[in-house]
Motif scaffolding. Structure first.
Motif, short mmCIF file in Angstrom:
data_model
loop_
_atom_site.label_atom_id
_atom_site.label_comp_id
_atom_site.label_asym_id
_atom_site.label_seq_id
_atom_site.Cartn_x
_atom_site.Cartn_y
_atom_site.Cartn_z
N LEU A 53 87.96 -21.31 26.59
CA LEU A 53 87.65 -22.46 26.82
C LEU A 53 88.12 -22.65 28.57
O LEU A 53 87.23 -23.30 29.45
N ASP A 54 88.95 -21.89 29.12
CA ASP A 54 89.18 -21.82 30.55
C ASP A 54 88.01 -21.18 31.29
O ASP A 54 87.54 -21.34 32.23
N GLU A 55 87.51 -20.23 30.56
CA GLU A 55 86.65 -19.14 31.26
C GLU A 55 85.27 -20.15 31.33
O GLU A 55 84.33 -20.21 32.27
N LEU A 56 84.80 -21.02 30.28
CA LEU A 56 83.72 -21.77 30.23
C LEU A 56 84.06 -23.00 31.18
O LEU A 56 82.97 -23.18 31.97
N GLY A 57 85.27 -23.32 31.44
CA GLY A 57 85.27 -24.41 32.54
C GLY A 57 85.21 -23.87 33.79
O GLY A 57 84.57 -24.63 34.75
N ARG A 58 85.69 -22.65 33.96
CA ARG A 58 85.33 -21.88 35.34
C ARG A 58 84.07 -21.79 35.61
O ARG A 58 83.42 -22.11 36.52
N LEU A 59 83.23 -21.18 34.48
CA LEU A 59 81.71 -21.06 34.66
C LEU A 59 80.87 -22.47 34.98
O LEU A 59 79.92 -22.59 35.74
N TRP A 60 81.46 -23.41 34.22
CA TRP A 60 80.63 -24.61 34.50
C TRP A 60 81.08 -25.16 35.94
O TRP A 60 80.10 -25.56 36.68
N ASP A 61 82.21 -25.15 36.29
CA ASP A 61 82.65 -25.30 37.91
C ASP A 61 81.67 -24.68 38.87
O ASP A 61 81.10 -25.16 39.70
N GLU A 62 81.38 -23.29 38.43
CA GLU A 62 80.78 -22.44 39.46
C GLU A 62 79.23 -23.00 39.51
O GLU A 62 78.48 -22.85 40.35
N GLY A 63 78.81 -23.21 38.17
CA GLY A 63 77.24 -23.79 37.94
C GLY A 63 77.05 -24.99 38.80
O GLY A 63 76.05 -25.03 39.43
N VAL A 64 78.01 -25.78 38.75
CA VAL A 64 78.08 -27.32 39.41
C VAL A 64 77.93 -26.87 40.73
O VAL A 64 77.04 -27.53 41.65
N ALA A 65 78.91 -26.19 41.39
CA ALA A 65 79.05 -25.77 42.72
C ALA A 65 78.02 -24.97 43.35
O ALA A 65 77.78 -24.74 44.55
N SER A 66 76.99 -24.50 42.45
CA SER A 66 76.15 -23.37 42.91
C SER A 66 74.85 -24.44 43.73
O SER A 66 73.78 -23.90 44.02
#
Length: 93
Positions: A53-66
């Protein structure tokens, strides 16, 4: 075993049978050992789930920031052009 706390656990008949069979087969010395292993496995799964879940959250944030989303076809054309340029080829379709 030092510092233990006794608790009562209600099991389905099937679970109780499985636990007794494991002890009778010699896989475990006692029902308590079965329960301790089950709890260790449960704790491990919970830890792994939290990491996922932490990794998914990190990837989500990365995607939003992209940046803003890009249409699939547009993205594939851009990626192909970039790869063709890196390989020294002309883009073909």
């Amino acid at each position: 075993m030092a510092n233990v706390e006794k608790v009562s656990v209600a099991l389905t008949p099937e679970m109780a049978t499985m636990m007794r069979q494991a002890v009778e087969a010699g896989e475990y010395a006692s029902a308590s050992e079965v329960m301790r292993e089950a709890l260790r496995e449960w704790k491990l799964r919970r830890t792994e789930r939290q990491r996922a879940l932490d990794e998914l959250g990190r990837l989500w944030d990365e995607g939003v920031a992209s940046g803003p989303p890009v249409a699939r076809d547009e993205a594939f054309i851009r990626i192909k052009s970039e790869l063709d340029a890196k390989l020294g080829k002309h883009a073909t379709r």
